[in-house]
Design an enzyme around this catalytic site. Structure first.
Site, PDB file in Angstrom:
ATOM      1  N   ARG A 135     -10.026   5.091  -0.913  1.00  0.00           N
ATOM      2  CA  ARG A 135      -9.533   4.188   0.142  1.00  0.00           C
ATOM      3  C   ARG A 135      -9.711   4.881   1.488  1.00  0.00           C
ATOM      4  NH1 ARG A 135      -5.506   2.803  -4.033  1.00  0.00           N
ATOM      5  NH2 ARG A 135      -5.462   0.538  -4.276  1.00  0.00           N
TER       6      ARG A 135
ATOM      7  N   HIS B 152       0.803  -1.223   0.000  1.00  0.00           N
ATOM      8  CA  HIS B 152       0.000   0.000   0.000  1.00  0.00           C
ATOM      9  C   HIS B 152       0.832   1.267   0.000  1.00  0.00           C
ATOM     10  CE1 HIS B 152      -3.203  -2.871   0.462  1.00  0.00           C
ATOM     11  NE2 HIS B 152      -3.903  -1.949  -0.164  1.00  0.00           N
TER      12      HIS B 152
ATOM     13  N   ARG C 202     -14.962   3.032  -0.445  1.00  0.00           N
ATOM     14  CA  ARG C 202     -14.816   1.665   0.059  1.00  0.00           C
ATOM     15  C   ARG C 202     -14.860   1.702   1.577  1.00  0.00           C
ATOM     16  NH1 ARG C 202      -9.492  -1.528  -1.512  1.00  0.00           N
ATOM     17  NH2 ARG C 202      -8.485  -0.088  -0.082  1.00  0.00           N
TER      18      ARG C 202
ATOM     19  N   ASN D 265      -5.120  -6.094  -7.555  1.00  0.00           N
ATOM     20  CA  ASN D 265      -3.886  -6.238  -6.760  1.00  0.00           C
ATOM     21  C   ASN D 265      -3.993  -7.455  -5.841  1.00  0.00           C
ATOM     22  OD1 ASN D 265      -3.447  -3.759  -7.890  1.00  0.00           O
ATOM     23  ND2 ASN D 265      -4.032  -2.626  -6.067  1.00  0.00           N
ATOM     24  N   ASP D 266      -5.105  -7.508  -5.119  1.00  0.00           N
ATOM     25  CA  ASP D 266      -5.286  -8.658  -4.240  1.00  0.00           C
ATOM     26  C   ASP D 266      -5.615  -9.912  -5.031  1.00  0.00           C
ATOM     27  OD1 ASP D 266      -4.762  -7.973  -1.547  1.00  0.00           O
ATOM     28  OD2 ASP D 266      -6.459  -6.607  -1.623  1.00  0.00           O
TER      29      ASP D 266
ATOM     30  N   CYS E 183     -10.374  -1.429 -10.288  1.00  0.00           N
ATOM     31  CA  CYS E 183      -9.675  -0.341  -9.612  1.00  0.00           C
ATOM     32  C   CYS E 183      -8.306  -0.785  -9.107  1.00  0.00           C
ATOM     33  CB  CYS E 183     -10.515   0.201  -8.470  1.00  0.00           C
ATOM     34  SG  CYS E 183     -11.025  -1.066  -7.309  1.00  0.00           S
TER      35      CYS E 183
ATOM     36  N   GLU F 264     -11.955  -9.589  -5.191  1.00  0.00           N
ATOM     37  CA  GLU F 264     -10.521  -9.591  -4.861  1.00  0.00           C
ATOM     38  C   GLU F 264      -9.991 -10.971  -4.521  1.00  0.00           C
ATOM     39  OE1 GLU F 264      -9.147  -5.800  -2.844  1.00  0.00           O
ATOM     40  OE2 GLU F 264     -10.928  -6.304  -1.675  1.00  0.00           O
TER      41      GLU F 264
END
Ligand code: PEP
Ligand code: MG
Length: 758
Positions: A471, A364, A507, A628-629, A676, A605
């Site tokens: 975020r 992150h 989120r 990403n995840d 995203c 995710e």
């Protein structure tokens, strides 16, 4: 054996430099195994030779002279086969080669073990015996264990300029010394290092010159006094419940704090110019090393007492150090783990680059850096940051490299790159108000990922059509407690108002994994598979409800809010979340707020959510993929671990197939689907995603102009064809090649894609 190994490793890690470490190893191994000879050869890639670098038992004059080409002699054979060779009568082996200068003729038996780091043979560890001796499997195992540990040490020493091979030999004066990490955020910069250490972590305290040693001595003595006082209080309070031995511990602590012991040494170091925290770290570390090397287990345990004591003194020192830190005009922020709070500490106009010695390109910290458009190198494990305070470095965020002591030539080269980058950014400014439309007239909205109030203006300036991911955890991370409902409402209102009438997708709190709150620590062995995202907030409805209420209140009159749920793995998590959202909505309406019910969506995710995408889509208003995840879970690669960064490929065909399946499921259920994750902000990735049928792409603001530029120079039909070819590949390398060929054919060469070289 364990004890012997531990002692050798301990001695190696406290050695001054690599040469002394190797000397120590040959000495200790020879003694422990009762052999006549122990030697270490290192591999020189330029000549492909193994050169004798340390020995006991062979002629000392042959160090640096005796060498064997890869494949030649027994040493060369161990090197080329990357395998242990254990011989009772070495001279009988067809590969035996007598090296005259070593005087080894006299030795019969041979045991050679390769020293391997990340698949590369760095050297060979050899023991030899005059009489015929068959080394046992235990002895083999011990050498293999030792050489595996030694490999990391050699690699680190070479990477940080302390190697022995001429080609990597670097001292303080060497120019352009390069350290490799992983690209965190593109761009290049030149600046001075400012190391920021987390509080009360002794290992991370950097070296720093102190301005006035007597002030530091005074501060140190005050810290000592405070610790003494606290220890006395604790020992008195606990006295009744403690056994004798434990009580003695407090006495030992008090003795260590005596001016004639540890404290005296620290003061001496401060007077030699080191600041109090650095002097404390150095002295404590030396004592820990000494204790850890002891044979007696009780005494060895005392190392942890010293560490504890050191931490206590450091915490006091940090409390009294109220000096506001000043930063250079061009600051390169360096930390082991860069946190949002550290980023906030350096004034934005001075922060030119970031180096994190831990973490990887999807940590992150890297994502935050990309959203701020700051060149960043992650996972620079070998960067000797403790010795780098104030030094000038060049950062190449595209390839993940750092250069110390830049030469005139290198500096000129990078200054030119910085200027070119600025002019390219300027060129792209004209795209601000035009749509992201392909040549064959397909339009795809480009949204932004945000986290800070600052992001609003920056994103609108880049032509963002809304927020695809806000975020919310970042405002939580820079506070010292959970923000109140009012604080959150203000913060969310800034985003919603700033982008209005454009949509803002918020989120819900996504902590856990690599995102920790100092005031709500989650300590787990496997944080990415643990308590994170929706799992935490569903377990704490009081936190979840406050957040939802704040979002809803902030949206009153603007009505551009969308709520998104992270890390959904089970369908019932969606149902539960919606129940809480409904509860908050009803309460607020009853309290008199005039609200419009926001669309609620889910992040895809985890692989389970891909397989159940249709069931999910039936229950929500939209889905958005967190690639990403999703990549880390599909490929089983920790996104935060630089050691496996090479295996983290968002363009792996398995990931692309999953991304396509999500689009298909959403289309079947007729709900919008967006993405995203970082892939959307990569020019090549964006084309693939457009080809898959994503309805919109959300990325960091800094990437938006480049993505828009490639979309406007490409056709949807070309993107679909490129995707088709990409999905036929068996590996990420093949996908990259397909993309490269298609982009070249379309005349797109200035891409700066993180995934494709050009
Ligand atoms: C993702 O996982 O792709 C995502 C967008 O969420 P984050 O990076 O914040 O985990
Ligand atoms: Mg995520």
């Amino acid at each position: 054996m364990l004890n012997t190994l531990r002692k050798i490793i301990q001695a190696v890690s406290s050695a001054e430099d690599l040469q002394s470490a190797l000397k120590l190893v040959v000495h200790q191994v020879r003694r422990a195994m009762r052999t006549d000879v122990c030697s270490i050869y290192l591999h020189f890639p330029q000549t492909d030779n193994f050169v004798l670098m340390a020995t006991e038992g062979l002629n000392q004059s042959s160090i640096g002279q005796a060498c064997l080409h890869s494949g030649k002699g027994l040493v060369g054979l161990v090197g080329i086969k990357a395998e242990t060779i254990n011989l009772k009568r070495a001279a009988d082996h067809p590969n035996f080669h007598y090296v005259q200068e070593t005087g080894e003729e006299a030795f019969s038996s041979f045991l050679g073990v390769p020293i391997i780091h990340h698949r590369k043979v760095l050297g060979i560890l050899v023991v030899q015996q005059r009489e015929e001796r068959q080394f046992g499997t235990e002895e083999e195992a011990m050498l293999i264990t030792l050489s595996a540990q030694l490999a990391g040490f050699i690699a680190h020493a070479e990477a940080t300029g302390g190697g022995l091979r001429q080609d990597t030999l670097a001292d303080e004066a060497s120019l352009d010394v390069m350290y490799e990490g992983v690209s965190g955020s593109g761009g290049v910069a030149i600046g001075h290092v400012a190391v920021i250490a987390p509080p009360a972590d002794l290992d991370k305290v950097p070296d720093r010159r102190c301005r006035n040693p007597e002030d530091d001595v005074e501060a140190f003595q005050a810290a000592l006094e405070a610790v003494r006082r606290k220890i006395k209080v604790v020992s008195r309070t606990l006295a009744r419940n403690l056994k004798n031995q434990e009580q003695e511990l407090f006495e030992v602590y008090m003795r260590m704090l005596d001016d004639n012991a540890l404290a005296g040494e620290v003061i001496q170091n401060i007077r030699q110019g080191q600041w109090a925290q650095g002097a404390l770290r150095g002295v404590v570390q030396e004592h820990i090393n000494a204790f850890e090397a002891m044979d007696d287990p009780y005494l060895r345990e005392r190392a942890s007492d010293i560490r504890d004591l050191g931490r206590r003194i450091l915490a006091e020192l940090q409390q009294t150090n109220t000096e506001v830190r000043s930063f250079e005009e061009s600051t390169v922020l360096v930390a082991e783990e860069v946190t949002a709070a550290m980023l906030a500490e350096v004034p934005a106009d001075k922060l030119k680059a970031i180096i994190s010695t831990l973490g990887s390109n999807n940590s992150h910290a890297a994502i935050l850096a990309r959203s701020m458009g700051i060149p960043t190198v992650m996972g620079a494990v070998d960067f000797p940051y403790r010795r780098m305070e104030g030094q000038e470095v060049v950062i190449d965020g595209y390839v993940g490299r750092i250069y110390r002591n830049p030469s005139q030539d290198l500096r000129r080269q990078y200054e030119q790159a910085i200027a070119e980058e600025a002019s390219f950014t300027k060129e792209l400014e004209i795209l601000r108000n035009v749509p992201a439309q392909t040549r064959d007239r397909h339009t795809i909205p480009l949204l932004v990922n945000t986290s800070l109030p600052l992001d609003v203006d920056r994103s609108i300036a880049q032509g963002a059509e809304g927020v695809g991911l806000y975020r919310t955890e970042v405002p939580f991370m820079i506070k010292e407690h959970f923000p109140s409902e009012d604080e959150q409402t203000d913060c969310y209102r800034t985003q919603l108002q700033g982008f209005s009438p454009r949509p803002v997708t918020m989120r819900t709190l996504d902590i856990g994994g690599d995102k920790n709150l100092s005031y709500f620590p989650i300590n787990e062995d496997n944080p990415f598979l643990g308590w994170r995202g929706i799992r935490v907030t569903l377990d704490h409805p009081e936190i979840f409800l406050v957040q939802i209420r704040a979002m809803l209140k902030a949206s009153e009159g603007l009505d551009n809010l969308r709520i998104m749920l992270p890390m959904i793995t089970h369908i019932n998590e969606i149902e539960e979340s919606i129940r809480w959202i409904d509860q908050a909505f009803i309460e607020l309406c009853e309290e008199g707020y005039k609200l419009v019910k926001p669309p609620v969506g889910v992040m895809i995710e985890v692989p389970a959510a891909v397989y159940q995408a249709r069931h999910i889509a039936q229950r929500v208003d939209f889905v958005s993929v967190g690639s990403n995840d999703l990549t880390q879970y599909i490929l089983a690669v920790d996104r935060d671990n630089p050691a496996v960064a090479d295996l983290y490929h968002t363009m792996h065909p398995a990931v692309l197939t999953a991304l396509k399946q999500v689009v298909d499921a959403a289309k079947e259920e007729q709900i919008p689907v967006s993405i995203c994750g970082e892939l959307a902000g990569d020019p090549a990735g964006a084309l693939l995603l457009m080809g898959m049928g994503y309805d919109n792409l959300s990325m960091n603001a800094a990437s938006l102009p480049k993505v828009k530029s490639v979309i406007r120079n490409f056709n949807l039909s070309q993107a679909q064809e490129m995707l088709q070819h990409a999905l036929e590949q068996t590996g990420a390398g093949g996908v990259q090649k397909v993309i490269q060929d298609h982009l070249k054919a379309a005349g797109l060469t200035r891409l700066h894609s993180r995934y494709v070289d050009n």
